[in-house]
Scaffold this motif. Structure first.
Motif, PDB file in Angstrom:
ATOM      1  N   ASP A  12      -0.997   3.598   1.261  1.00 34.68           N
ATOM      2  CA  ASP A  12       0.276   4.323   1.303  1.00 34.68           C
ATOM      3  C   ASP A  12       0.812   4.425   2.722  1.00 34.68           C
ATOM      4  OD1 ASP A  12      -1.583   6.054   2.305  1.00 34.68           O
ATOM      5  OD2 ASP A  12      -1.047   7.742   1.028  1.00 34.68           O
ATOM      6  N   ARG A  45      -3.147  -3.981  -0.940  1.00 29.89           N
ATOM      7  CA  ARG A  45      -1.706  -3.726  -0.974  1.00 29.89           C
ATOM      8  C   ARG A  45      -1.337  -2.698  -2.032  1.00 29.89           C
ATOM      9  NH1 ARG A  45       2.406  -8.818  -0.455  1.00 29.89           N
ATOM     10  NH2 ARG A  45       2.130  -8.940  -2.682  1.00 29.89           N
ATOM     11  N   SER A  46      -2.028  -2.732  -3.146  1.00 29.12           N
ATOM     12  CA  SER A  46      -1.682  -1.804  -4.222  1.00 29.12           C
ATOM     13  C   SER A  46      -2.247  -0.410  -4.007  1.00 29.12           C
ATOM     14  CB  SER A  46      -2.183  -2.350  -5.561  1.00 29.12           C
ATOM     15  OG  SER A  46      -3.591  -2.313  -5.618  1.00 29.12           O
ATOM     16  N   VAL A  62       9.320   0.010  -2.255  1.00 33.51           N
ATOM     17  CA  VAL A  62       8.243  -0.167  -1.276  1.00 33.51           C
ATOM     18  C   VAL A  62       8.702   0.330   0.090  1.00 33.51           C
ATOM     19  CG1 VAL A  62       6.884  -1.897  -0.016  1.00 33.51           C
ATOM     20  CG2 VAL A  62       7.118  -2.055  -2.490  1.00 33.51           C
ATOM     21  N   PHE A 119      -0.461  -1.941   4.688  1.00 29.18           N
ATOM     22  CA  PHE A 119       0.279  -2.724   3.698  1.00 29.18           C
ATOM     23  C   PHE A 119       0.716  -4.054   4.287  1.00 29.18           C
ATOM     24  CE2 PHE A 119       4.000  -4.108   1.363  1.00 29.18           C
ATOM     25  CZ  PHE A 119       3.576  -3.970   0.045  1.00 29.18           C
ATOM     26  N   VAL A 134       6.722  -8.404  -4.096  1.00 27.07           N
ATOM     27  CA  VAL A 134       7.361  -7.360  -3.301  1.00 27.07           C
ATOM     28  C   VAL A 134       8.878  -7.414  -3.388  1.00 27.07           C
ATOM     29  CG1 VAL A 134       7.675  -6.475  -0.949  1.00 27.07           C
ATOM     30  CG2 VAL A 134       5.417  -7.124  -1.740  1.00 27.07           C
TER      31      VAL A 134
END
Length: 115
Positions: A90, A86-87, A30, A95, A23
Motif C-alpha cells: 500500500d 504488487r497486490s 491505483v 509498488f 494497471v
C-alpha cells in the motif's frame, strides 16, 4: 505431449500479459490509493516500455549464461513474486519496485521462451 506444451505456453502467455496490462485499466484507483504524483503515475505507465527496451537487450546474454529453460523458469517465478507483492503493498515505492520486477521478467520470459 504436444497439448501439454501448448497449454503451458498459453498459461504463461496469460500470466505475462497480466503484468503488462493490469494497471492501465485501474490507473486512477491505483494512483489515488498509493498517493502517486503525476510524475510517478507517468513513470508507472512508462515502465513497460523502459523494461522491454532494457531487458530485451539483456535477455540474449542472460539466456546464453543461464540457459533458456532456467531463465524462463526464473522469469516466471519472479513474475509471480512481483505480481503478488504488487497486490499486497500500500505504498508507492514497493509498488513501483514490484512493477519493475514483474515487467522485467515478463520481457525476459517472452524473449527466452524455448523453441
Amino acid at each position: 505431449m504436444a497439448w501439454l506444451i501448448a497449454g503451458g505456453i498459453a498459461l504463461a502467455a496469460l500470466n505475462l500479459r497480466t503484468a503488462v496490462t493490469s494497471v492501465g485499466t485501474v490507473l486512477d484507483q491505483v494512483s489515488a490509493g498509493l498517493g502517486l504524483s503525476g510524475a510517478m503515475t507517468g513513470l508507472l505507465t512508462t515502465l513497460p516500455v523502459m523494461s522491454f527496451a532494457l531487458f530485451g537487450a539483456l535477455t540474449p546474454a542472460m539466456s546464453r549464461r543461464m540457459g533458456e529453460h532456467r531463465l524462463l523458469l526464473a522469469a516466471i517465478v519472479l513474475l509471480a513474486a512481483g505480481q503478488a507483492v504488487r497486490s499486497l503493498v500500500d505504498s508507492a515505492v514497493p509498488f513501483m519496485a514490484a512493477s519493475a520486477v514483474a515487467l522485467a521478467v515478463a520481457r525476459s520470459a517472452t524473449s527466452s521462451s524455448p523453441r
